[in-house]
Design an enzyme around this catalytic site. Structure first.
Site, PDB file in Angstrom:
ATOM      1  CB  VAL A  94      -0.960  -0.009   1.215  1.00 58.68           C
ATOM      2  CG1 VAL A  94      -1.653   1.328   1.385  1.00 58.68           C
ATOM      3  CG2 VAL A  94      -1.984  -1.113   1.068  1.00 58.68           C
ATOM      4  CD1 TRP A  97      -2.274   1.941  -4.632  1.00 58.89           C
ATOM      5  CD2 TRP A  97      -1.413   0.627  -6.218  1.00 58.89           C
ATOM      6  NE1 TRP A  97      -3.168   1.888  -5.664  1.00 58.89           N
ATOM      7  CE2 TRP A  97      -2.663   1.088  -6.651  1.00 58.89           C
ATOM      8  CE3 TRP A  97      -0.682  -0.215  -7.039  1.00 58.89           C
ATOM      9  CZ2 TRP A  97      -3.200   0.740  -7.879  1.00 58.89           C
ATOM     10  CZ3 TRP A  97      -1.226  -0.564  -8.269  1.00 58.89           C
ATOM     11  CH2 TRP A  97      -2.465  -0.084  -8.675  1.00 58.89           C
ATOM     12  CG  HIS A  98      -1.847   4.895  -1.628  1.00 57.85           C
ATOM     13  ND1 HIS A  98      -2.105   3.620  -1.211  1.00 57.85           N
ATOM     14  CD2 HIS A  98      -3.040   5.413  -1.992  1.00 57.85           C
ATOM     15  CE1 HIS A  98      -3.392   3.378  -1.310  1.00 57.85           C
ATOM     16  NE2 HIS A  98      -3.989   4.448  -1.788  1.00 57.85           N
ATOM     17  N   GLY A  99       2.574   5.855  -3.265  1.00 58.96           N
ATOM     18  CA  GLY A  99       3.707   6.768  -3.399  1.00 58.96           C
ATOM     19  C   GLY A  99       4.585   6.717  -2.165  1.00 58.96           C
TER      20      GLY A  99
END
Length: 117
Positions: A94, A97-99
């Site tokens: 996560v 994925w979100h940076g």
């Protein structure tokens, strides 16, 4: 304090509404192509357990992580310490994925801790 709590609540509602609009447009296009899309996010005001936030807010991300990251790992070792480590692996995904920003790292660590507790 009331204003701060109200602002936090409204920020969550705005975020959820943004996701409903984005998922609604994508779901509509998917239905035109006869593709089953994940359902839109559940309203965060109706979520009483924090574990439900991960299951029902972004259903597609949860299904992907559960089916392709968590379950294959639990087939190796299904003990409680193993599941806690696999949960950390999922939240690492996560985070990526979100940076890979500092605030996303803090958010991921807090969410992982909240789920494990």
């Amino acid at each position: 304090m009331w204003a701060l709590c109200g602002m936090g609540y409204l920020m969550g509602q705005f975020f959820q509404l943004k996701y409903v609009v984005m998922y609604g447009c994508g779901s509509f296009i998917a239905k035109l192509d006869s593709v089953d899309a994940p359902p839109h996010p559940k309203c965060i005001a109706r979520i009483h357990l924090y574990s439900e936030m991960w299951r029902y807010f972004d259903v597609g991300l949860h299904e992907f992580m559960h089916n392709y990251i968590f379950q294959p790992l639990t087939k190796l070792h299904s003990s409680l310490p193993g599941k806690l480590v696999y949960s950390v692996i999922c939240f690492s995904f996560v985070y990526i994925w979100h940076g890979t920003y500092d605030f996303v790292l803090i958010w991921s660590i807090l969410n992982c801790t909240g789920i494990q507790i």
